[in-house]
Design a protein around this motif. Structure first.
Motif, mmCIF file in Angstrom:
data_model
loop_
_atom_site.group_PDB
_atom_site.id
_atom_site.type_symbol
_atom_site.label_atom_id
_atom_site.label_comp_id
_atom_site.label_asym_id
_atom_site.label_seq_id
_atom_site.Cartn_x
_atom_site.Cartn_y
_atom_site.Cartn_z
ATOM 1 N N ARG A 23 0.847 -1.192 0.000
ATOM 2 C CA ARG A 23 0.000 0.000 0.000
ATOM 3 C C ARG A 23 0.882 1.242 0.000
ATOM 4 N NH1 ARG A 23 -3.035 0.234 5.166
ATOM 5 N NH2 ARG A 23 -1.364 1.636 5.849
ATOM 6 N N VAL A 24 0.594 2.179 -0.899
ATOM 7 C CA VAL A 24 1.352 3.423 -1.007
ATOM 8 C C VAL A 24 0.651 4.475 -0.165
ATOM 9 C CG1 VAL A 24 2.295 5.154 -2.568
ATOM 10 C CG2 VAL A 24 2.072 2.771 -3.324
ATOM 11 N N ASP A 25 1.337 4.958 0.888
ATOM 12 C CA ASP A 25 0.693 5.860 1.836
ATOM 13 C C ASP A 25 0.977 7.328 1.563
ATOM 14 O OD1 ASP A 25 -0.479 3.736 3.129
ATOM 15 O OD2 ASP A 25 1.124 3.535 4.603
ATOM 16 N N SER A 26 2.245 7.701 1.377
ATOM 17 C CA SER A 26 2.558 9.120 1.187
ATOM 18 C C SER A 26 3.905 9.244 0.493
ATOM 19 C CB SER A 26 2.590 9.864 2.531
ATOM 20 O OG SER A 26 3.587 9.307 3.378
ATOM 21 N N LEU A 27 4.078 10.353 -0.218
ATOM 22 C CA LEU A 27 5.341 10.632 -0.897
ATOM 23 C C LEU A 27 6.342 11.170 0.118
ATOM 24 C CD1 LEU A 27 6.895 10.892 -3.624
ATOM 25 C CD2 LEU A 27 6.069 13.239 -3.726
ATOM 26 N N ILE A 28 7.510 10.528 0.189
ATOM 27 C CA ILE A 28 8.579 11.009 1.072
ATOM 28 C C ILE A 28 9.441 12.028 0.349
ATOM 29 C CG2 ILE A 28 10.647 10.330 2.350
ATOM 30 C CD1 ILE A 28 9.365 7.615 2.798
ATOM 31 N N ALA A 29 9.901 11.688 -0.845
ATOM 32 C CA ALA A 29 10.809 12.573 -1.574
ATOM 33 C C ALA A 29 10.911 12.100 -3.008
ATOM 34 C CB ALA A 29 12.186 12.593 -0.914
ATOM 35 N N ARG A 30 11.528 12.942 -3.846
ATOM 36 C CA ARG A 30 11.721 12.600 -5.248
ATOM 37 C C ARG A 30 13.150 12.917 -5.649
ATOM 38 N NH1 ARG A 30 8.602 11.376 -9.247
ATOM 39 N NH2 ARG A 30 6.708 11.921 -8.124
ATOM 40 N N GLY A 31 13.772 12.015 -6.396
ATOM 41 C CA GLY A 31 15.140 12.199 -6.857
ATOM 42 C C GLY A 31 15.206 12.302 -8.356
ATOM 43 N N MET B 185 15.881 9.957 -10.564
ATOM 44 C CA MET B 185 15.391 8.820 -11.336
ATOM 45 C C MET B 185 14.113 8.219 -10.783
ATOM 46 S SD MET B 185 18.854 6.633 -12.145
ATOM 47 C CE MET B 185 19.067 6.204 -10.420
ATOM 48 N N SER B 186 13.683 8.658 -9.594
ATOM 49 C CA SER B 186 12.613 7.926 -8.934
ATOM 50 C C SER B 186 11.936 8.787 -7.883
ATOM 51 C CB SER B 186 13.187 6.669 -8.263
ATOM 52 O OG SER B 186 14.156 7.065 -7.297
ATOM 53 N N ALA B 187 10.853 8.226 -7.344
ATOM 54 C CA ALA B 187 10.175 8.816 -6.186
ATOM 55 C C ALA B 187 10.123 7.759 -5.093
ATOM 56 C CB ALA B 187 8.764 9.262 -6.558
ATOM 57 N N VAL B 188 10.202 8.210 -3.842
ATOM 58 C CA VAL B 188 10.185 7.293 -2.704
ATOM 59 C C VAL B 188 8.949 7.578 -1.866
ATOM 60 C CG1 VAL B 188 11.432 6.434 -0.702
ATOM 61 C CG2 VAL B 188 12.684 7.242 -2.691
ATOM 62 N N TYR B 189 8.246 6.501 -1.522
ATOM 63 C CA TYR B 189 7.011 6.608 -0.771
ATOM 64 C C TYR B 189 7.114 5.815 0.537
ATOM 65 C CZ TYR B 189 5.036 8.049 -5.297
ATOM 66 O OH TYR B 189 4.787 8.680 -6.473
ATOM 67 N N ARG B 190 6.421 6.321 1.546
ATOM 68 C CA ARG B 190 6.172 5.503 2.734
ATOM 69 C C ARG B 190 5.029 4.563 2.377
ATOM 70 N NH1 ARG B 190 6.288 5.867 8.482
ATOM 71 N NH2 ARG B 190 7.316 7.900 8.394
ATOM 72 N N GLY B 191 5.174 3.284 2.741
ATOM 73 C CA GLY B 191 4.134 2.331 2.411
ATOM 74 C C GLY B 191 4.003 1.263 3.486
ATOM 75 N N LEU B 192 3.169 0.271 3.208
ATOM 76 C CA LEU B 192 2.934 -0.826 4.146
ATOM 77 C C LEU B 192 2.879 -2.133 3.366
ATOM 78 C CD1 LEU B 192 2.183 -1.622 7.129
ATOM 79 C CD2 LEU B 192 -0.198 -1.621 6.345
ATOM 80 N N ASP B 193 3.666 -3.098 3.826
ATOM 81 C CA ASP B 193 3.558 -4.467 3.310
ATOM 82 C C ASP B 193 2.358 -5.101 4.006
ATOM 83 O OD1 ASP B 193 3.744 -7.150 2.747
ATOM 84 O OD2 ASP B 193 5.913 -7.277 3.057
ATOM 85 N N THR B 194 1.238 -5.194 3.293
ATOM 86 C CA THR B 194 0.008 -5.663 3.933
ATOM 87 C C THR B 194 0.061 -7.139 4.284
ATOM 88 O OG1 THR B 194 -0.983 -6.082 1.750
ATOM 89 C CG2 THR B 194 -1.361 -3.910 2.753
ATOM 90 N N ASP C 140 2.372 -6.889 7.416
ATOM 91 C CA ASP C 140 2.018 -5.775 8.297
ATOM 92 C C ASP C 140 3.289 -5.043 8.741
ATOM 93 O OD1 ASP C 140 0.268 -4.073 9.596
ATOM 94 O OD2 ASP C 140 0.304 -5.213 11.456
ATOM 95 N N ARG C 141 4.125 -4.680 7.770
ATOM 96 C CA ARG C 141 5.421 -4.073 8.056
ATOM 97 C C ARG C 141 5.552 -2.757 7.291
ATOM 98 N NH1 ARG C 141 10.669 -7.537 6.622
ATOM 99 N NH2 ARG C 141 9.662 -7.552 4.576
ATOM 100 N N PRO C 142 5.917 -1.645 7.978
ATOM 101 C CA PRO C 142 6.159 -0.400 7.259
ATOM 102 C C PRO C 142 7.379 -0.554 6.343
ATOM 103 C CG PRO C 142 6.040 -0.034 9.632
ATOM 104 C CD PRO C 142 6.086 -1.494 9.435
#
Length: 659
Positions: free
Chosen positions: A23-31, A33-42, A45-47
């Motif tokens: 699950r993609v929760d929020s955008l942390i930052a963008r570089g 070549m890519s964007a990094v998101y905070r997410g959850l392995d459903t 149940d691991r951030p």
């Protein structure tokens, strides 16, 4: 305004799912070549942190293949100073494909944030406390045959627990081989690129050492050694200038640190420490000599945020860095930059750097004499000649087609082009053994004549390894994982074995040598110990014969008591414990209890005098009862009960008739 809104990209991913798991929760930052998101392995149940590559890479098959290989290699780096890689994948949806990497979520800040929060310079003890784990992480990668290629403060994470972790292993290499770039493109962060990355695009462990040396310089002084108005001007400095000692900006620095920085940033790779492990050893010697103890790192309060190796969308690119004294340098973005060409146009580009100031002076001072013009032309010619000599004008060749070719043919093609091949081998489910999977630099790239091209040659499908009987389960599982396969235990398939100890491996299924797809399961067949043995039938045997029979069968017999049995002679076996015919596992020497008969055989007393008969039965533990019509001395026995040969219990009475 949210980061998603400012960037104009990525907002559609927030709130969505990748591969129906993450699950993609929020955008942390963008570089770059890519964007990094905070997410959850459903599933667990691991951030997690999810790095999603830009859309330009998603449709490039060569990038996706290399991305998967680099992700697998990075996932094998189990080191406390490396950001753990959990998974990688391609999420295919109606809005396009999303190539992504799932990593450990690090709460804290980047080294760039720490430098800026400290106003530029870091204290000496803090600098060395950051550099040591950073080199330790790079050392683990180099020992595994990996090169980072984009070492910079943005890729060094400082956790809220004071830990230091390096991230983004292999991503630049994957992007460099994508069809969206070419051999004339340098991919990386220009402020930290080694000279060989600028001139040829090639990188090895010493390239990471160079970048780490630049990061050390920046922590000590508050700025990288080279800044400029354009990325090309910064790259030119890396190629043509020696990195100055940091004491030029910070006079009170110890000479040993000057020497460490200068040695790590030599333009000639052969003069640098050969890898991060050697660099780390040199750092530890310097730290010990200076008496600088490690210090605990802490994230500045203003920087306590989730971060994951990317810069915000508004971060300025490298060429916009202001070259102002000790002013902290803005975050550096990984970027693609045209590599300096080797034709006349290239020469004009670089010569313009030196010629432009001279034209300004000419306009200020008027017309020069012919002799002065001649001197200017000679100076310009010398500059152009020097640049051409360093960058190797006319000495570059194109990398030939080697992907898909047998290793011998690929090496022959490289030799024909004046190049050599450095081979590493990887398993592949589809490419036959001995065929080239990829090359770095790729086909058509321009490489200095005599240079080296990294070839990845297929080992074919992984084969089930040979596991010696008696190997421990842990050792067998490790061997199977090293073969790029997945070990599996199925206790229902375990077997008895007469020589392999319980809990040790008997064999594997499928059989050794069987080719399987990467990560296919291999079942371990584990010993349950020796097979059970039946307790032999020793009933009716004498004690000695029974004990010998049981000992020969692998048991340890012992006398378990005596009982009366009218059918079994005394000192002969009535039964055993465990019972005769029971199955007993021969673990050690199992003990078997033997129950013996205490029966007494009645002797024949007929014809004996009564006195003699009494002595005989008393010796057997029996009693004598005499019946007679007339009591006379020396009476003779002429009848008895029980009859001779009967078996009676000890203490029984024998009745006789005498006259």
């Amino acid at each position: 305004m949210t980061p998603e809104t400012r960037s104009g990209r990525g907002a559609s991913l927030v709130g969505g799912m990748l591969e129906r798991r993450y699950r993609v929760d929020s955008l942390i930052a963008r570089g770059g070549m890519s964007a990094v998101y905070r997410g959850l392995d459903t599933r667990l149940d691991r951030p997690v942190a999810i790095k999603v590559m830009d859309a330009q890479y998603s449709g490039d098959r060569s990038f996706v293949d290399r991305f998967e290989r680099e992700a697998r290699a990075a996932a094998r780096l189990h080191h406390p100073d490396v950001v753990a890689v959990y998974d990688q994948g391609v999420d295919r949806g109606p809005d396009g494909d999303h190539v992504f990497l799932v990593m450990q979520l690090v709460e804290g800040c980047t080294l760039r944030d720490l430098i800026m929060a400290r106003g530029g310079r870091l204290p000496l003890a803090m600098t060395l406390s950051v550099l040591a784990p950073m080199l330790s992480a790079l050392s683990a990668a180099h020992q595994a045959g990996m090169v980072h290629r984009d070492v910079k403060p943005e890729n060094v994470l400082i956790g809220t627990d004071g830990s230091v972790k390096v991230a983004d292993f292999g991503l630049v290499r994957a992007a460099a081989e994508a069809g969206t770039t070419s051999g004339s493109i340098i991919l990386g962060t220009v402020a930290y690129l080694s000279p060989e990355q600028v001139t040829t695009g090639a990188a090895d462990a010493r390239s990471d050492v160079y970048a780490a040396g630049i990061v050390l310089y920046e922590m000590l002084t508050g700025r990288p050694p080279y800044v400029g108005d354009t990325a090309l001007s910064v790259a030119y400095r890396h190629v043509n200038d020696d990195v100055p000692p940091p004491s030029g900006l910070v006079p009170d620095l110890p000479q040993a640190l000057d020497d460490l920085v200068v040695r790590a940033t030599r333009r000639d790779p052969a003069q640098r420490p050969e890898n991060a492990e050697v660099f780390l050893d040199e750092l530890q010697r310097v730290r010990t000599a200076l008496g600088i103890a490690p210090v605990a790192l802490s994230v500045p309060a203003s920087e306590e945020r989730t971060t994951q190796m990317a810069t915000a969308a508004e971060d300025p690119p490298t060429e916009q860095i202001p070259a102002v004294g000790d002013t902290p340098v803005a975050p550096q973005r990984t970027r693609a930059m045209a590599r300096p060409a080797t034709d006349d146009e290239h020469t004009q580009d670089f010569s313009a750097v030196a010629a432009e100031p001279r034209r300004d002076r000419d306009r200020r001072h008027g017309r020069r004499t012919v002799a002065l013009w001649t001197a200017v032309v000679l100076v310009l010619a010398a500059l152009v000649g020097g640049t051409a000599y360093w960058l190797g004008i006319g000495s570059y060749v194109q990398v030939p087609r080697v992907v898909g070719e047998p290793e011998a043919a690929a090496q022959q093609a490289l030799e024909g082009a004046g190049l050599s091949g450095n081979v590493t081998r990887e398993n592949d489910n589809t490419i036959p053994e001995g065929v080239v999977i990829s090359s770095t630099p790729g086909e058509g790239s321009r490489v200095r004549s005599g240079g080296t091209v990294d070839l990845v040659v297929s080992l074919g499908k992984p084969k089930v390894p040979e596991i010696a009987q008696g190997t421990t389960v842990a050792e067998a599982e490790s061997a199977i994982r090293n073969a790029k396969l997945q070990p599996k235990r199925d206790e229902s398939g375990d077997q008895y074995h007469s020589t392999v100890p319980e809990g040790r491996v008997i064999g594997v299924n499928p059989a050794p040598g069987t080719p399987l797809n990467i990560s296919a399961e291999v079942t371990l067949v584990v010993s349950k110990g020796p097979p059970p043995v039946q307790v032999p039938d020793v009933r009716g045997m004498s004690r000695d014969d029974a004990f010998a029979t049981l000992s020969n069968a692998g048991f340890e017999p012992y006398e378990a008591g005596r009982q009366f049995d009218s059918s079994i002679a005394g000192d002969h076996v009535i039964s055993t414990d465990p019972a005769i015919g029971s199955e007993v596992r021969l673990v050690g020497r199992p003990r078997i209890g033997v129950v013996l008969s205490n029966a007494v055989e009645v002797p024949s007393l007929n014809g004996l005098r009564v006195a003699d008969a009494q002595q005989q039965v008393a010796a057997l533990g029996l009693q004598l009862s005499v019946q007679s019509f007339f009591q006379r001395p020396n009476m003779m026995i002429w009848g008895q009960l029980p009859l001779p040969g009967s078996k009676v219990e000890p203490g029984s009475t024998i009745h006789v008739t005498a006259f």
